[in-house]
Design an enzyme around this catalytic site. Structure first.
Site, PDB file in Angstrom:
ATOM      1  N   TYR A  57      25.917  44.554  49.223  1.00  0.00           N
ATOM      2  CA  TYR A  57      25.307  43.477  48.445  1.00  0.00           C
ATOM      3  C   TYR A  57      24.810  43.963  47.341  1.00  0.00           C
ATOM      4  O   TYR A  57      24.535  43.138  46.195  1.00  0.00           O
ATOM      5  CB  TYR A  57      24.306  42.925  49.677  1.00  0.00           C
ATOM      6  CG  TYR A  57      25.089  41.706  50.285  1.00  0.00           C
ATOM      7  CD1 TYR A  57      25.579  40.350  49.891  1.00  0.00           C
ATOM      8  CD2 TYR A  57      25.491  42.205  51.742  1.00  0.00           C
ATOM      9  CE1 TYR A  57      26.482  39.822  50.988  1.00  0.00           C
ATOM     10  CE2 TYR A  57      25.833  41.349  52.699  1.00  0.00           C
ATOM     11  CZ  TYR A  57      26.701  40.250  52.212  1.00  0.00           C
ATOM     12  OH  TYR A  57      27.514  39.404  52.818  1.00  0.00           O
ATOM     13  N   GLN A 109      29.812  27.370  47.180  1.00  0.00           N
ATOM     14  CA  GLN A 109      29.446  28.423  48.137  1.00  0.00           C
ATOM     15  C   GLN A 109      29.449  29.731  47.569  1.00  0.00           C
ATOM     16  O   GLN A 109      29.221  30.729  48.316  1.00  0.00           O
ATOM     17  CB  GLN A 109      31.002  28.454  48.846  1.00  0.00           C
ATOM     18  CG  GLN A 109      31.469  27.244  49.693  1.00  0.00           C
ATOM     19  CD  GLN A 109      32.971  27.050  49.754  1.00  0.00           C
ATOM     20  OE1 GLN A 109      33.387  27.658  50.892  1.00  0.00           O
ATOM     21  NE2 GLN A 109      33.902  26.522  48.959  1.00  0.00           N
ATOM     22  N   HIS A 123      25.802  28.607  50.735  1.00  0.00           N
ATOM     23  CA  HIS A 123      25.543  29.941  51.462  1.00  0.00           C
ATOM     24  C   HIS A 123      24.690  30.914  51.002  1.00  0.00           C
ATOM     25  O   HIS A 123      24.551  32.030  51.148  1.00  0.00           O
ATOM     26  CB  HIS A 123      27.118  30.759  51.187  1.00  0.00           C
ATOM     27  CG  HIS A 123      28.024  29.949  52.024  1.00  0.00           C
ATOM     28  ND1 HIS A 123      29.430  30.246  51.631  1.00  0.00           N
ATOM     29  CD2 HIS A 123      28.195  28.827  52.729  1.00  0.00           C
ATOM     30  CE1 HIS A 123      30.172  29.470  52.349  1.00  0.00           C
ATOM     31  NE2 HIS A 123      29.361  28.808  53.218  1.00  0.00           N
ATOM     32  N   GLY A 153      38.378  25.943  42.752  1.00  0.00           N
ATOM     33  CA  GLY A 153      38.262  27.363  43.014  1.00  0.00           C
ATOM     34  C   GLY A 153      37.983  27.922  44.577  1.00  0.00           C
ATOM     35  O   GLY A 153      37.546  28.754  44.681  1.00  0.00           O
ATOM     36  N   ALA A 192      40.242  27.190  36.612  1.00  0.00           N
ATOM     37  CA  ALA A 192      39.212  26.338  36.157  1.00  0.00           C
ATOM     38  C   ALA A 192      38.737  26.767  34.705  1.00  0.00           C
ATOM     39  O   ALA A 192      38.281  25.592  34.201  1.00  0.00           O
ATOM     40  CB  ALA A 192      38.318  26.819  37.269  1.00  0.00           C
TER      41      ALA A 192
HETATM   42  P1  OAD Z   1      38.487  32.417  48.543  1.00  0.00           P
HETATM   43  O1  OAD Z   1      38.755  33.971  48.200  1.00  0.00           O
HETATM   44  O2  OAD Z   1      39.116  31.906  50.235  1.00  0.00           O
HETATM   45  O3  OAD Z   1      39.442  31.607  47.721  1.00  0.00           O
HETATM   46  C1  OAD Z   1      39.306  31.483  46.382  1.00  0.00           C
HETATM   47  C2  OAD Z   1      40.188  30.404  45.758  1.00  0.00           C
HETATM   48  O4  OAD Z   1      40.100  30.756  44.305  1.00  0.00           O
HETATM   49  C3  OAD Z   1      41.626  30.479  46.114  1.00  0.00           C
HETATM   50  O5  OAD Z   1      42.257  29.448  46.738  1.00  0.00           O
HETATM   51  C4  OAD Z   1      42.232  30.962  44.996  1.00  0.00           C
HETATM   52  O6  OAD Z   1      43.523  30.529  44.668  1.00  0.00           O
HETATM   53  C5  OAD Z   1      41.239  30.133  43.883  1.00  0.00           C
HETATM   54  N1  OAD Z   1      41.343  30.877  42.406  1.00  0.00           N
HETATM   55  C6  OAD Z   1      41.575  31.987  42.063  1.00  0.00           C
HETATM   56  N2  OAD Z   1      41.227  32.109  40.789  1.00  0.00           N
HETATM   57  C7  OAD Z   1      40.935  30.912  40.405  1.00  0.00           C
HETATM   58  C8  OAD Z   1      40.829  30.276  39.019  1.00  0.00           C
HETATM   59  N3  OAD Z   1      40.797  31.063  37.851  1.00  0.00           N
HETATM   60  N4  OAD Z   1      40.645  29.092  38.882  1.00  0.00           N
HETATM   61  C9  OAD Z   1      40.538  28.409  39.963  1.00  0.00           C
HETATM   62  N5  OAD Z   1      40.825  28.696  41.305  1.00  0.00           N
HETATM   63  C10 OAD Z   1      41.127  30.082  41.519  1.00  0.00           C
HETATM   64  O7  OAD Z   1      37.011  32.042  48.326  1.00  0.00           O
HETATM   65  P2  OAD Z   1      36.182  30.788  48.775  1.00  0.00           P
HETATM   66  O8  OAD Z   1      36.916  29.640  49.203  1.00  0.00           O
HETATM   67  O9  OAD Z   1      34.998  30.603  47.947  1.00  0.00           O
HETATM   68  O10 OAD Z   1      31.471  33.168  52.618  1.00  0.00           O
HETATM   69  O11 OAD Z   1      35.578  31.466  50.112  1.00  0.00           O
HETATM   70  C11 OAD Z   1      34.824  30.684  51.041  1.00  0.00           C
HETATM   71  C12 OAD Z   1      33.824  31.393  51.505  1.00  0.00           C
HETATM   72  O12 OAD Z   1      34.239  32.649  52.358  1.00  0.00           O
HETATM   73  C13 OAD Z   1      32.629  32.241  50.735  1.00  0.00           C
HETATM   74  O13 OAD Z   1      31.622  31.554  50.194  1.00  0.00           O
HETATM   75  C14 OAD Z   1      32.272  33.477  51.515  1.00  0.00           C
HETATM   76  C15 OAD Z   1      33.584  33.801  52.188  1.00  0.00           C
HETATM   77  O14 OAD Z   1      33.746  34.523  53.212  1.00  0.00           O
HETATM   78  C16 OAD Z   1      30.477  33.791  53.062  1.00  0.00           C
HETATM   79  O15 OAD Z   1      29.963  34.792  52.536  1.00  0.00           O
HETATM   80  C17 OAD Z   1      29.590  33.212  53.937  1.00  0.00           C
END
Ligand code: OAD
Length: 249
Positions: A73, A107, A125, A193, A236
């Site tokens: 972290y 998140q 989060h 995202g 985005a």
């Molecule tokens: P993910 O890694 O699961 O998803 C990221 C998303 O961002 C994917 O759908 C990509 O296609 C998209 N992406 C990538 N580049 C992008 C861009 N330039 N513009 C828009 N979208 C883009 O990450 P999260 O959904 O944030 O939780 O994950 C959710 C949670 O899982 C996090 O908060 C974390 C993780 O475990 C904890 O740590 C509690």
């Protein structure tokens, strides 16, 4: 994906929905910070592709090896400080200024929305600006390099841990209630995202409101793509400023 692809994305229905909206709710995930140079979790180069979630993001992992958890972290906290908000973060902050009732639930724990000027931000989060004690709940601000490993043990007998939500833990109750209410009253919902696989956060996109116009901004298909009114396949930082420009024209 180049500029031509972005132009081909039809933002018309979303812009119309935003124009008519009294209340807007946005849900963001790590993809919005990708163009600030921060890794996502599940995509190519994603954090959970090379790191073990249960070791680094669970209360059990922290109890087993707090130094390992803080080392990771601390690296992330330093990366967040070095990163700058991108055009996507700034566009959401400007959208908030343009719309009376605007709530952004994220998140992300990188603070980039706040640094871009967003004010009504719900950090679902938690955040990596502070550590908090596992026992007495005392908080301590993290500096640019995080928490020195020699200072994990707290005077009360507990341990300082990152002020974030780990797997298996509940979201902060007040923050969650506000997010639910904002999602429920929105006329338009923007999902930016996020892969929308982590619950309960992902539920905010589609579960609390069957009336709002829901748009997703993501270069890839996600778990909720089939349920949204419009899936805009774009980055985005490229698309959000264009949407804002159109809205203000
Ligand atoms: P993910 O890694 O699961 O998803 C990221 C998303 O961002 C994917 O759908 C990509 O296609 C998209 N992406 C990538 N580049 C992008 C861009 N330039 N513009 C828009 N979208 C883009 O990450 P999260 O959904 O944030 O939780 O994950 C959710 C949670 O899982 C996090 O908060 C974390 C993780 O475990 C904890 O740590 C509690």
């Amino acid at each position: 994906m180049g500029a031509a692809d972005v132009i081909a994305v039809d933002t018309g229905p979303l812009v119309a929905a935003l124009r008519g909206a009294r209340s807007v709710f946005a849900l963001s995930g790590s993809g919005i910070s990708a163009e600030s140079g921060l890794p996502t979790f599940r995509g190519v180069g994603g954090l959970w592709r090379t790191h073990r979630v249960e070791e680094l993001a669970s209360p059990e992992g922290f109890a087993r090896d707090p130094r390992l958890v803080w080392t990771w972290y601390n690296e992330r906290a330093s990366a967040h400080r070095r990163a700058e908000p991108n055009a996507g973060h700034y566009a959401l902050a400007r959208l908030e200024e343009a719309i009376g009732d605007f709530t952004l639930a994220t998140q992300n724990v990188d603070s980039l929305h706040r640094r871009a000027g967003s004010r009504n931000v719900l950090e679902l989060h938690g955040d990596l600006r502070e550590a908090r004690c596992t026992q007495c709940g005392a908080r301590r601000a993290l500096d640019a390099t995080g928490l020195p490993l020699t200072e994990i043990e707290h005077a009360c007998g507990g341990r300082l841990r990152p002020n974030i939500v780990w797997f298996g833990e509940p979201l902060p109750a007040a923050v969650w209630r506000e997010a639910e209410a904002a999602a429920a009253r929105a006329d338009a919902i923007l999902v930016v995202g996020t892969s929308a696989v982590v619950y309960p956060a992902a539920a905010l996109a589609t579960r609390y409101n069957d009336r709002a116009f829901v748009a997703e901004i993501n270069p890839e298909e996600t778990a909720i793509s089939v349920r949204v009114d419009c899936a805009l396949r774009a980055r985005a930082a490229e698309l959000l400023p264009r949407i804002l420009d159109k809205l203000q024209r």
